[in-house]
Each structure stands twice: as structure tokens, then as C-alpha cells.
Scaffold this active site. Structure first.
Site, PDB file in Angstrom:
ATOM      1  N   SER A  16       0.806  -1.228   0.000  1.00 31.79           N
ATOM      2  CA  SER A  16       0.000   0.000   0.000  1.00 31.79           C
ATOM      3  C   SER A  16       0.839   1.277   0.000  1.00 31.79           C
ATOM      4  O   SER A  16       0.503   2.228  -0.727  1.00 31.79           O
ATOM      5  CB  SER A  16      -0.976  -0.007   1.175  1.00 31.79           C
ATOM      6  OG  SER A  16      -1.910  -1.034   0.974  1.00 31.79           O
ATOM      7  N   THR A  61      -5.487  -3.802   7.280  1.00 30.51           N
ATOM      8  CA  THR A  61      -5.306  -5.133   6.710  1.00 30.51           C
ATOM      9  C   THR A  61      -5.398  -6.169   7.827  1.00 30.51           C
ATOM     10  O   THR A  61      -5.673  -5.832   8.989  1.00 30.51           O
ATOM     11  CB  THR A  61      -3.997  -5.188   5.876  1.00 30.51           C
ATOM     12  OG1 THR A  61      -3.956  -6.448   5.207  1.00 30.51           O
ATOM     13  CG2 THR A  61      -2.744  -5.018   6.711  1.00 30.51           C
ATOM     14  N   LYS A  65      -9.701  -5.775  10.269  1.00 24.65           N
ATOM     15  CA  LYS A  65     -10.822  -5.167   9.528  1.00 24.65           C
ATOM     16  C   LYS A  65     -12.127  -5.143  10.326  1.00 24.65           C
ATOM     17  O   LYS A  65     -12.916  -4.216  10.202  1.00 24.65           O
ATOM     18  CB  LYS A  65     -11.031  -5.881   8.189  1.00 24.65           C
ATOM     19  CG  LYS A  65      -9.923  -5.565   7.185  1.00 24.65           C
ATOM     20  CD  LYS A  65     -10.160  -6.188   5.831  1.00 24.65           C
ATOM     21  CE  LYS A  65      -8.998  -5.873   4.903  1.00 24.65           C
ATOM     22  NZ  LYS A  65      -9.168  -6.359   3.536  1.00 24.65           N
ATOM     23  N   ASN A  86     -11.983  -1.379   5.463  1.00 21.98           N
ATOM     24  CA  ASN A  86     -10.562  -1.360   5.067  1.00 21.98           C
ATOM     25  C   ASN A  86     -10.056   0.071   4.875  1.00 21.98           C
ATOM     26  O   ASN A  86      -8.876   0.263   4.625  1.00 21.98           O
ATOM     27  CB  ASN A  86     -10.332  -2.176   3.778  1.00 21.98           C
ATOM     28  CG  ASN A  86     -10.856  -1.468   2.552  1.00 21.98           C
ATOM     29  OD1 ASN A  86     -11.800  -0.688   2.622  1.00 21.98           O
ATOM     30  ND2 ASN A  86     -10.249  -1.729   1.416  1.00 21.98           N
ATOM     31  N   GLY A 128     -14.054 -16.380   3.858  1.00 25.19           N
ATOM     32  CA  GLY A 128     -13.408 -15.496   4.830  1.00 25.19           C
ATOM     33  C   GLY A 128     -13.797 -14.045   4.578  1.00 25.19           C
ATOM     34  O   GLY A 128     -14.805 -13.753   3.924  1.00 25.19           O
ATOM     35  N   GLY A 129     -12.975 -13.130   5.074  1.00 30.09           N
ATOM     36  CA  GLY A 129     -13.273 -11.703   4.968  1.00 30.09           C
ATOM     37  C   GLY A 129     -13.335 -11.234   3.523  1.00 30.09           C
ATOM     38  O   GLY A 129     -14.232 -10.464   3.146  1.00 30.09           O
ATOM     39  N   ARG A 151     -13.985 -24.868   2.789  1.00 32.19           N
ATOM     40  CA  ARG A 151     -13.518 -26.045   3.538  1.00 32.19           C
ATOM     41  C   ARG A 151     -14.419 -26.252   4.754  1.00 32.19           C
ATOM     42  O   ARG A 151     -14.837 -27.356   5.041  1.00 32.19           O
ATOM     43  CB  ARG A 151     -12.067 -25.809   3.959  1.00 32.19           C
ATOM     44  CG  ARG A 151     -11.492 -26.880   4.827  1.00 32.19           C
ATOM     45  CD  ARG A 151     -10.070 -26.562   5.190  1.00 32.19           C
ATOM     46  NE  ARG A 151      -9.899 -25.309   5.918  1.00 32.19           N
ATOM     47  CZ  ARG A 151      -8.735 -24.857   6.367  1.00 32.19           C
ATOM     48  NH1 ARG A 151      -7.643 -25.553   6.146  1.00 32.19           N
ATOM     49  NH2 ARG A 151      -8.656 -23.713   7.023  1.00 32.19           N
ATOM     50  N   THR A 152     -14.725 -25.171   5.464  1.00 34.66           N
ATOM     51  CA  THR A 152     -15.596 -25.251   6.631  1.00 34.66           C
ATOM     52  C   THR A 152     -16.981 -24.761   6.206  1.00 34.66           C
ATOM     53  O   THR A 152     -17.231 -23.555   6.103  1.00 34.66           O
ATOM     54  CB  THR A 152     -15.033 -24.342   7.757  1.00 34.66           C
ATOM     55  OG1 THR A 152     -13.632 -24.587   7.871  1.00 34.66           O
ATOM     56  CG2 THR A 152     -15.724 -24.590   9.073  1.00 34.66           C
ATOM     57  N   ILE A 216      -7.649 -13.990  -6.206  1.00 32.76           N
ATOM     58  CA  ILE A 216      -7.308 -12.723  -5.529  1.00 32.76           C
ATOM     59  C   ILE A 216      -5.918 -12.763  -4.904  1.00 32.76           C
ATOM     60  O   ILE A 216      -5.416 -11.752  -4.435  1.00 32.76           O
ATOM     61  CB  ILE A 216      -8.378 -12.278  -4.511  1.00 32.76           C
ATOM     62  CG1 ILE A 216      -8.416 -13.177  -3.283  1.00 32.76           C
ATOM     63  CG2 ILE A 216      -9.738 -12.193  -5.157  1.00 32.76           C
ATOM     64  CD1 ILE A 216      -9.188 -12.524  -2.134  1.00 32.76           C
TER      65      ILE A 216
HETATM   66  P1  NAP Z   1      -9.546 -15.086   6.000  1.00 27.71           P
HETATM   67  O1  NAP Z   1     -10.692 -14.253   6.448  1.00 27.71           O
HETATM   68  O2  NAP Z   1      -8.594 -15.613   7.018  1.00 27.71           O
HETATM   69  O3  NAP Z   1     -10.185 -16.355   5.190  1.00 27.71           O
HETATM   70  C1  NAP Z   1      -9.359 -17.373   4.703  1.00 27.71           C
HETATM   71  C2  NAP Z   1     -10.144 -18.295   3.765  1.00 27.71           C
HETATM   72  O4  NAP Z   1      -9.212 -19.230   3.204  1.00 27.71           O
HETATM   73  C3  NAP Z   1     -11.237 -19.136   4.435  1.00 27.71           C
HETATM   74  O5  NAP Z   1     -12.272 -19.395   3.521  1.00 27.71           O
HETATM   75  C4  NAP Z   1     -10.462 -20.425   4.768  1.00 27.71           C
HETATM   76  O6  NAP Z   1     -11.297 -21.563   4.924  1.00 27.71           O
HETATM   77  C5  NAP Z   1      -9.622 -20.568   3.525  1.00 27.71           C
HETATM   78  N1  NAP Z   1      -8.452 -21.412   3.711  1.00 27.71           N
HETATM   79  C6  NAP Z   1      -7.295 -21.063   4.337  1.00 27.71           C
HETATM   80  N2  NAP Z   1      -6.419 -22.112   4.321  1.00 27.71           N
HETATM   81  C7  NAP Z   1      -7.064 -23.130   3.653  1.00 27.71           C
HETATM   82  C8  NAP Z   1      -6.692 -24.452   3.302  1.00 27.71           C
HETATM   83  N3  NAP Z   1      -5.501 -24.967   3.630  1.00 27.71           N
HETATM   84  N4  NAP Z   1      -7.593 -25.206   2.615  1.00 27.71           N
HETATM   85  C9  NAP Z   1      -8.799 -24.700   2.267  1.00 27.71           C
HETATM   86  N5  NAP Z   1      -9.213 -23.441   2.585  1.00 27.71           N
HETATM   87  C10 NAP Z   1      -8.339 -22.663   3.264  1.00 27.71           C
HETATM   88  O7  NAP Z   1      -8.652 -14.328   4.928  1.00 27.71           O
HETATM   89  P2  NAP Z   1      -9.101 -13.187   3.884  1.00 27.71           P
HETATM   90  O8  NAP Z   1      -8.958 -11.856   4.515  1.00 27.71           O
HETATM   91  O9  NAP Z   1     -10.433 -13.567   3.323  1.00 27.71           O
HETATM   92  O10 NAP Z   1      -7.944 -13.304   2.783  1.00 27.71           O
HETATM   93  C11 NAP Z   1      -7.840 -14.442   1.946  1.00 27.71           C
HETATM   94  C12 NAP Z   1      -6.724 -14.234   0.916  1.00 27.71           C
HETATM   95  O11 NAP Z   1      -7.069 -13.187   0.041  1.00 27.71           O
HETATM   96  C13 NAP Z   1      -5.366 -13.851   1.509  1.00 27.71           C
HETATM   97  O12 NAP Z   1      -4.371 -14.560   0.800  1.00 27.71           O
HETATM   98  C14 NAP Z   1      -5.250 -12.370   1.238  1.00 27.71           C
HETATM   99  O13 NAP Z   1      -3.904 -11.946   1.089  1.00 27.71           O
HETATM  100  C15 NAP Z   1      -5.988 -12.269  -0.092  1.00 27.71           C
HETATM  101  N6  NAP Z   1      -6.569 -10.928  -0.321  1.00 27.71           N
HETATM  102  C16 NAP Z   1      -6.232 -10.295  -1.486  1.00 27.71           C
HETATM  103  C17 NAP Z   1      -6.774  -9.033  -1.739  1.00 27.71           C
HETATM  104  C18 NAP Z   1      -6.412  -8.308  -3.015  1.00 27.71           C
HETATM  105  O14 NAP Z   1      -6.541  -7.084  -3.053  1.00 27.71           O
HETATM  106  N7  NAP Z   1      -5.992  -9.001  -4.065  1.00 27.71           N
HETATM  107  C19 NAP Z   1      -7.655  -8.430  -0.811  1.00 27.71           C
HETATM  108  C20 NAP Z   1      -7.977  -9.123   0.356  1.00 27.71           C
HETATM  109  C21 NAP Z   1      -7.432 -10.391   0.584  1.00 27.71           C
HETATM  110  P3  NAP Z   1     -11.841 -21.988   6.404  1.00 27.71           P
HETATM  111  O15 NAP Z   1     -13.009 -21.075   6.680  1.00 27.71           O
HETATM  112  O16 NAP Z   1     -12.235 -23.404   6.236  1.00 27.71           O
HETATM  113  O17 NAP Z   1     -10.709 -21.801   7.367  1.00 27.71           O
END
Ligand code: NAP
Length: 273
Positions: A16, A61, A65, A86, A128-129, A151-152, A216
Site C-alpha cells: 500500500s 489489513t 478489519k 478497510n 473469509g473476509g 472447507r468449513t 485474488i
Molecule cells: P480469511 O478471512 O482468514 O479467510 C481465509 C479463507 O481461506 C477461508 O475461507 C479459509 O477456509 C480458507 N483457507 C485457508 N487455508 C485453507 C486451506 N488450507 N484449505 C482450504 N481453505 C483454506 O482471509 P481473507 O482476509 O479472506 O484473505 C484471503 C486471501 O485473500 C489472503 O491470501 C489475502 O492476502 C488475499 N486478499 C487479497 C486481496 C487483493 O486485493 N488481491 C484483498 C484481500 C485479501 P476456512 O473457513 O475453512 O478456514
């Protein structure tokens, strides 16, 4: 000088500052954007110490959030629906919580694909978020036939209940794979495929050849999922554009200018290691 931040814990190496300082320089603003590590227990104290003079605004981040959202009463409607923020700015001398993640995702997807013409199932992988903001933005943009897999499964159910969105839940990998055979768009919203994480285990060969695959994750830019999509001749959309467009919207909130997301900025971010 207007001071801005991105806060997280740990903050690691956030992209950022490079994005916002690029635009600050481009538009000749007297401002600076830095990263700040804030521990979860210090969120309320951090927020209570803010003034427009010491902080013109900040991004949030992982993992803050929802915690920052809970500490700010003045909120954009979308942030209220998502229960997460955010981007924080000042409005009538009060802190104001917005959410630009869904805008970032949707703007990028619309720039790089013709997804709005898709009449087949749209599959969101993850709950997730990020999935929360993306699902809401897809619904708001008129996506039909939304499917979600996580997964969940209970977390996917909670997400749909919280957002009051009537999407279909795919309960297991077999249902996911079967749905993929008719899908028009597949979106990975999980951290699978990120550097150091395992790859997302899915076979895209069943997807119709007109399909679009969006990830993403942007480190690496070309994830295993996107490599597979390209090999199958599918349209692939990487995650960097979401990051850049959510930042552009935040910049507009703070400075009233919606900056252009161009190749020069993409290269600048990609070359920053
Ligand atoms: P989060 O709230 O922690 O959610 C994580 C998600 O990933 C949940 O659905 C989780 O499933 C799943 N997951 C994690 N490990 C897994 C595994 N081994 N097998 C299957 N599912 C798995 O995280 P978030 O904030 O949503 O962020 C998710 C990703 O998006 C991160 O890598 C982040 O860097 C990226 N992101 C990118 C941007 C962008 O601008 N491009 C913006 C935001 C986020 P469970 O519910 O089963 O644990």
C-alpha cells in the site's frame, strides 16, 4: 502535511505505501503514506488518539478489519452490511469507516473479463473476509446463480445468513467439481496458492471453454490455479488489480481524486520486493 497509514499485525511488507505514495507524488499532494504495526490489544487506543492533523486516514489489513469497524460508529452502509472496514477517513470531524474491497475486485474483474455477460454459475471458493466483500459485490452487480464452497461449510452458511444472500452452498469437493462443469466464473478468495501455501486442488479441465478464472492471491501473480486456467484456454484474472483498485477508491475518499490504475503502477508494485 497529511499523514496516512496502513495498519496490520504483523504488517509485514505491505504494497500500500508504494501505491499511495506513487499517486501522492503524481498529483503533487503534500502527504505521506506509511505502514504501522498495531497489536490487536492496541486498536482502541490507536483510534482514540487520532486527529485529522496526526492521521488524515488509514487502511486496515489482516487481522483488524472487523476490530476497527467495531471501534468506529460512523459507517458507510456497505461497511455496515459487511461488518468490516478497510478504509478510514474523516467526515464532519468524525472518523468514517468504508469498505472498498468489493469495488476493487469488481472493477478489476470487469476490466479484464466480460463476466457480466456470464449466465452460468458463478462459484466463490472461500468464506473469509475477502469472500464476504466479493460475494456482496457480485450480488450488487447482478450476478445470477451464485454458488459458494468453503472447507468449513458452517462458515459459508454463516456468511450467507449474515449478508442475507440466497446463494447455493456446495457441500463437498465432489459437488464443487460437478458444478464447475457448467460454471462461467470461478473465483478463489482463499490464501491457497499464495507463496508458502499449498495450491488450490481443483481440476479446471471440466470447465466450459468460455469460462473465467479469477484469483485474488497476487504473490505470486500467476498462481497454480491461473497457470492451469491458461493451459485450458480459459480467461484468467490475477489478484493485483483488486489491490490497486481498492486503493484507488480509498485514495478518492481521502483526496477526491480517483487515480488511474495503469501498467506503470502494476510494474512498480511488481518490481517492489
Ligand atoms: P480469511 O478471512 O482468514 O479467510 C481465509 C479463507 O481461506 C477461508 O475461507 C479459509 O477456509 C480458507 N483457507 C485457508 N487455508 C485453507 C486451506 N488450507 N484449505 C482450504 N481453505 C483454506 O482471509 P481473507 O482476509 O479472506 O484473505 C484471503 C486471501 O485473500 C489472503 O491470501 C489475502 O492476502 C488475499 N486478499 C487479497 C486481496 C487483493 O486485493 N488481491 C484483498 C484481500 C485479501 P476456512 O473457513 O475453512 O478456514
Amino acid at each position: 502535511m497529511q499523514q496516512l497509514y496502513v495498519i496490520g499485525w504483523p504488517i509485514g511488507h505491505s504494497k500500500s505505501p508504494i501505491i499511495h505514495n506513487h499517486w501522492i507524488k503524481k498529483y503533487g499532494l503534500d502527504a505521506n503514506y506509511a505502514q504501522k504495526a498495531i497489536a490487536p490489544q492496541d486498536i482502541a487506543k490507536f483510534i482514540s488518539g487520532l486527529t485529522p492533523q496526526n492521521c488524515w486516514g488509514f487502511n486496515i489489513t489482516i487481522p483488524h478489519k472487523q476490530a476497527v469497524f467495531a471501534n468506529i460508529n460512523n459507517r458507510q452502509n456497505l461497511a455496515k452490511i459487511l461488518g468490516a472496514t478497510n478504509t478510514i477517513s474523516w467526515q464532519d470531524n468524525q472518523l468514517y469507516a468504508s469498505n472498498t474491497d468489493g469495488y476493487g475486485f469488481n472493477t478489476n474483474l470487469s476490466e479484464l473479463s466480460d463476466w457480466s455477460a456470464v449466465d452460468q454459475p458463478v462459484i466463490i471458493y472461500g468464506a473469509g473476509g475477502a469472500a464476504r466483500a466479493i460475494l456482496q459485490s457480485m450480488q450488487d452487480a447482478g450476478a445470477k446463480h451464485l454458488y459458494i464452497y468453503n472447507r468449513t461449510t458452517a462458515r459459508a452458511e454463516k456468511l450467507l445468513a449474515d449478508l442475507k444472500i440466497e446463494a447455493n452452498i456446495l457441500n463437498n469437493k465432489a459437488e464443487l467439481q460437478a458444478c464447475l462443469a457448467t460454471a462461467g466464473l470461478f473465483i478463489n478468495t482463499t490464501s491457497l496458492g499464495m507463496n508458502g501455501e499449498t495450491e488450490l486442488d481443483i481440476d479446471l479441465s471440466a470447465m466450459p471453454k468460455t469460462g473465467i478464472v479469477s484469483d485474488i492471491v497476487y504473490t505470486p501473480l500467476q498462481t497454480g490455479l491461473l497457470k492451469q486456467a491458461e493451459l485450458q484456454g480459459l480467461v484468467s484474472v490475477d489478484g493485483l488489480g483488486m489491490l490497486l483498485h481498492q486503493a484507488a477508491k480509498a485514495f478518492e475518499i481521502w483526496f477526491g481524486i480517483l487515480p488511474k490504475v495503469d501498467q506503470q503502477l502494476r510494474d512498480l508494485v511488481l518490481n517492489d520486493s
